[in-house]
Scaffold this motif. Structure first.
Motif, PDB file in Angstrom:
ATOM      1  N   CYS A  72      -2.919   4.594   5.476  1.00 41.52           N
ATOM      2  CA  CYS A  72      -3.969   3.734   4.948  1.00 41.52           C
ATOM      3  C   CYS A  72      -3.739   2.304   5.438  1.00 41.52           C
ATOM      4  CB  CYS A  72      -4.044   3.799   3.430  1.00 41.52           C
ATOM      5  SG  CYS A  72      -2.569   3.330   2.520  1.00 41.52           S
TER       6      CYS A  72
ATOM      7  N   MET B 299     -10.957  -1.717   4.199  1.00 40.95           N
ATOM      8  CA  MET B 299      -9.931  -0.710   3.953  1.00 40.95           C
ATOM      9  C   MET B 299     -10.291   0.551   4.729  1.00 40.95           C
ATOM     10  SD  MET B 299      -9.053  -1.094  -0.098  1.00 40.95           S
ATOM     11  CE  MET B 299      -7.446  -0.288   0.087  1.00 40.95           C
TER      12      MET B 299
ATOM     13  N   LEU C  95       0.849  -1.182   0.000  1.00 44.91           N
ATOM     14  CA  LEU C  95       0.000   0.000   0.000  1.00 44.91           C
ATOM     15  C   LEU C  95       0.883   1.230   0.000  1.00 44.91           C
ATOM     16  CD1 LEU C  95      -2.637  -0.931   2.741  1.00 44.91           C
ATOM     17  CD2 LEU C  95      -2.888  -1.156   0.263  1.00 44.91           C
TER      18      LEU C  95
ATOM     19  N   PHE D 232      -9.177  -7.248  -0.536  1.00 40.22           N
ATOM     20  CA  PHE D 232      -9.271  -6.712   0.818  1.00 40.22           C
ATOM     21  C   PHE D 232     -10.722  -6.683   1.279  1.00 40.22           C
ATOM     22  CE2 PHE D 232      -4.964  -6.019   0.962  1.00 40.22           C
ATOM     23  CZ  PHE D 232      -4.485  -5.168  -0.009  1.00 40.22           C
TER      24      PHE D 232
ATOM     25  N   ILE E 157      -7.572  -4.642  -5.133  1.00 41.05           N
ATOM     26  CA  ILE E 157      -8.162  -4.321  -3.832  1.00 41.05           C
ATOM     27  C   ILE E 157      -9.436  -5.121  -3.559  1.00 41.05           C
ATOM     28  CG2 ILE E 157      -7.136  -2.029  -3.726  1.00 41.05           C
ATOM     29  CD1 ILE E 157      -9.873  -0.862  -4.380  1.00 41.05           C
TER      30      ILE E 157
ATOM     31  N   ALA F 129      -5.410  -1.892   5.250  1.00 34.41           N
ATOM     32  CA  ALA F 129      -6.282  -2.864   4.595  1.00 34.41           C
ATOM     33  C   ALA F 129      -6.210  -4.190   5.329  1.00 34.41           C
ATOM     34  CB  ALA F 129      -5.885  -3.043   3.136  1.00 34.41           C
TER      35      ALA F 129
ATOM     36  N   ARG G  36     -13.476   4.218  -2.791  1.00 34.93           N
ATOM     37  CA  ARG G  36     -12.506   3.356  -3.443  1.00 34.93           C
ATOM     38  C   ARG G  36     -12.851   3.211  -4.912  1.00 34.93           C
ATOM     39  NH1 ARG G  36     -13.090  -2.242  -0.274  1.00 34.93           N
ATOM     40  NH2 ARG G  36     -12.129  -3.211  -2.100  1.00 34.93           N
TER      41      ARG G  36
END
Length: 117
Positions: free
Chosen positions: A93, A32, A2, A29, A26, A95, A69
């Motif tokens: 950030c 997030m 990230l 994930f 992503i 995740a 996102r």
């Protein structure tokens, strides 16, 4: 995995948009979000979103910050409006991947946000 960027110096009342780019998809994930840490303070949750879920915000940023996102760009954003000096912090950030009973956490490097006149 990230990478966070977009921080900077802004005057009170101004806006910034932070970005968090993932090296992979992503979609992998489950959750997030963004955290922030001011000098001498603990790292606090700012906002998060789960796959298919509604965003959640800390009370201190509700109505001013928006998390989003873009799956096509493998990027998460934090739009910050009406910034206050107390928003000054390093923003990280985060995740998570949930695999069976295991939780895997990923952190980006911080990006400094300074709100000052």
């Amino acid at each position: 995995q990230l990478q966070a960027f977009g921080g900077g110096l802004v005057q009170p009342g101004g806006s910034l948009r932070l970005s968090c780019a993932a090296s992979g998809n992503i979609f992998n994930f489950n959750r997030m979000g963004w955290y922030r840490q001011a000098p001498g303070q603990q790292r606090d949750l700012v906002a998060f979103m789960t796959s298919g879920g509604s965003p959640n915000y800390a009370d201190s940023v509700k109505g001013r910050f928006t998390i989003s996102r873009d799956n096509a760009k493998n990027t998460m954003y934090l739009q910050m409006n009406s910034l206050k000096p107390e928003d000054t912090a390093v923003y990280y950030c985060h995740a998570q991947r949930w695999v069976a009973t295991q939780t895997y956490d990923y952190w980006g490097q911080g990006t400094q946000v300074t709100v000052s006149s």
